[in-house]
Motif scaffolding. Structure first.
Motif, PDB file in Angstrom:
ATOM      1  N   GLY A 253       0.792  -1.223   0.000  1.00 13.36           N
ATOM      2  CA  GLY A 253       0.000   0.000   0.000  1.00 13.36           C
ATOM      3  C   GLY A 253       0.823   1.272   0.000  1.00 13.36           C
ATOM      4  O   GLY A 253       0.289   2.347   0.304  1.00 13.36           O
ATOM      5  N   ARG A 254       2.089   1.176  -0.366  1.00 13.52           N
ATOM      6  CA  ARG A 254       2.963   2.342  -0.423  1.00 13.52           C
ATOM      7  C   ARG A 254       3.170   2.786  -1.868  1.00 13.52           C
ATOM      8  O   ARG A 254       3.163   1.971  -2.792  1.00 13.52           O
ATOM      9  CB  ARG A 254       4.334   2.028   0.207  1.00 13.52           C
ATOM     10  N   ILE A 255       3.341   4.099  -2.069  1.00 18.99           N
ATOM     11  CA  ILE A 255       3.636   4.612  -3.402  1.00 18.99           C
ATOM     12  C   ILE A 255       4.955   4.022  -3.887  1.00 18.99           C
ATOM     13  O   ILE A 255       5.954   4.042  -3.174  1.00 18.99           O
ATOM     14  CB  ILE A 255       3.740   6.152  -3.388  1.00 18.99           C
ATOM     15  N   PHE A 256       4.975   3.491  -5.097  1.00 17.90           N
ATOM     16  CA  PHE A 256       6.218   2.959  -5.653  1.00 17.90           C
ATOM     17  C   PHE A 256       7.292   4.046  -5.700  1.00 17.90           C
ATOM     18  O   PHE A 256       7.012   5.194  -6.056  1.00 17.90           O
ATOM     19  CB  PHE A 256       5.992   2.442  -7.078  1.00 17.90           C
ATOM     20  N   PRO A 257       8.540   3.695  -5.373  1.00 20.53           N
ATOM     21  CA  PRO A 257       9.627   4.677  -5.495  1.00 20.53           C
ATOM     22  C   PRO A 257       9.737   5.265  -6.900  1.00 20.53           C
ATOM     23  O   PRO A 257      10.060   6.445  -7.067  1.00 20.53           O
ATOM     24  CB  PRO A 257      10.882   3.866  -5.135  1.00 20.53           C
TER      25      PRO A 257
END
Length: 393
Positions: free
Chosen positions: A238-242
């Motif tokens: 659920g984290r924004i991709f780097p």
């Protein structure tokens, strides 16, 4: 003998409203004066004589905003198109970009018969395909071997002021079996013609990091918060991709372009909570979604982002100053700065409790809704809510 009344110094005095003009970092009670087609400064002594004004409009309790700009909407004649002025002006929208409805074959006629006759300021993306978006159920052929570069060269030479860039759609039922070659070739075209590529990537067949890695400064990823298929801008945690963060850092733009099926509230909330709001807020309205229950209009789309805990100032910035700059019209539209075109949206922010619904079955509790009251386009009142009497005398 005919009696001629002396000309008034001002056409409109929008008095006592909360003016939000992010292009000038302004948010507070202020007056807006209109003379002819332009916003004009107040007199040096600060005193405005009502006798000098054709119409004094009491905007107390209202928001006075630059005319809204819908960065992504569809105005073509096919089964998905809507009529620009009929849709835009009653919703406070005074400028818009068509998002690649037509391809190179029809773009010249689109300029002549759709863009030029409109009161609304319009630009358009040209679809990289010759036929463009034919309509629901008929996907365009995005094989780069079929791109008509001769037509592209002609259009950019003759109609560049009306051209916002190129449009490409990839994803299930459109780019199966092609990989990312259409994207790579379309990016090359955008660089060749010194313009941007706007990319629709709903239900993408490749991971989002691979897609955004191919976009450059000024390019636009539409439908930022879509969640169809296995890939979105969020990783498995659920984290924004780097890679998505890196794309923003190098100047790639992210447009909400909500549409009927392109915005998942959980994805949008997760991104905003991580400090990744959209750069631009737009509707992606077509015949099947305008005034329908899930989308309706740009003010409703803005209200959704208020419910997602974005500030009113930040929401207004993404439908005024930002898209105006992207269209190359910063300072002319998207602002109430003296000297700018007098495009104005008067609205009320009404408190009411209800739930928005997305196409994924998610509910979003809301407590406020933006309601259009009056629209000025180039200094002319083009629409007014009949309940908004708005006269001081």
């Amino acid at each position: 003998m005919k009696i001629v009344e002396p000309a008034k110094k001002y056409d409109f005095w929008l008095r006592g409203g909360r003016v939000i003009d992010p292009a000038r970092s302004l948010d507070g009670e202020a007056d807006v004066l209109v003379s002819g087609c332009r916003i004009v400064p107040p007199p040096e002594n600060g005193h405005i004589d009502p006798a000098d004004v054709k119409e004094v409009v009491d905007c107390s309790g209202c928001l006075v905003l630059p005319g809204l700009i819908d960065h992504h909407v569809h105005f073509s004649w096919n089964t998905s198109g809507i009529t620009p002025d009929v849709f835009c002006l009653p919703n406070g929208v005074t400028a818009a970009c068509d998002a690649g409805s037509v391809g190179t074959n029809a773009f010249e006629n689109f300029v002549r018969f759709r863009i030029l006759p409109a009161i609304t300021t319009l630009q358009a993306l040209v679809n990289v395909t010759t036929g463009g978006m034919a309509g629901a159920g008929y996907m365009e052929n995005i094989d780069p071997a079929l791109y008509d570069e001769r037509a592209m060269a002609y259009l950019f030479d003759r109609y560049r002021p009306h051209l916002y860039g190129f449009k490409l759609r990839i994803g299930k039922d459109i780019s199966e079996g092609m990989g990312l070659r259409p994207l790579e070739e379309s990016v090359k075209l955008a660089r060749k013609y010194r313009t941007r590529l706007s990319l629709h990537a709903t239900y993408p067949l490749e991971p989002m990091p691979e897609i955004v890695d191919r976009l450059g400064r000024g390019d636009v990823l539409c439908h930022t918060f879509q969640a169809k298929g296995p890939y979105s801008i969020l990783d498995e945690n659920g984290r924004i991709f780097p890679e998505v963060w890196s794309a923003r850092e190098r100047g790639v733009l992210f447009d909400s372009a909500q549409g009927r099926i392109h915005c998942s509230f959980p994805v949008a909330r997760a991104a905003i909570e991580q400090g990744f709001p959209p750069d631009v807020i737009s509707t992606d309205l077509i015949t099947f979604s305008v005034y329908q229950e899930r989308l309706f209009s740009l003010p409703v789309t803005m209200s959704r982002f208020l419910a997602l805990d974005m500030s009113l100032y930040d929401v207004v910035r993404r439908v005024t100053a930002v898209p105006a700059s992207l269209m190359g019209l910063g300072g002319e539209i998207g602002t109430l700065r003296p000297g700018a075109l007098a495009d104005v949206a008067v609205m009320k922010l009404e408190e009411r409790k209800f739930d928005f619904q997305d196409s994924y079955g998610n509910s979003l509790p809301a407590s406020a809704l933006l309601l259009p009251q009056m629209t000025l386009k180039a200094g002319r009142c083009c629409w007014r809510n009949t309940a908004f009497t708005a006269f001081c005398r």
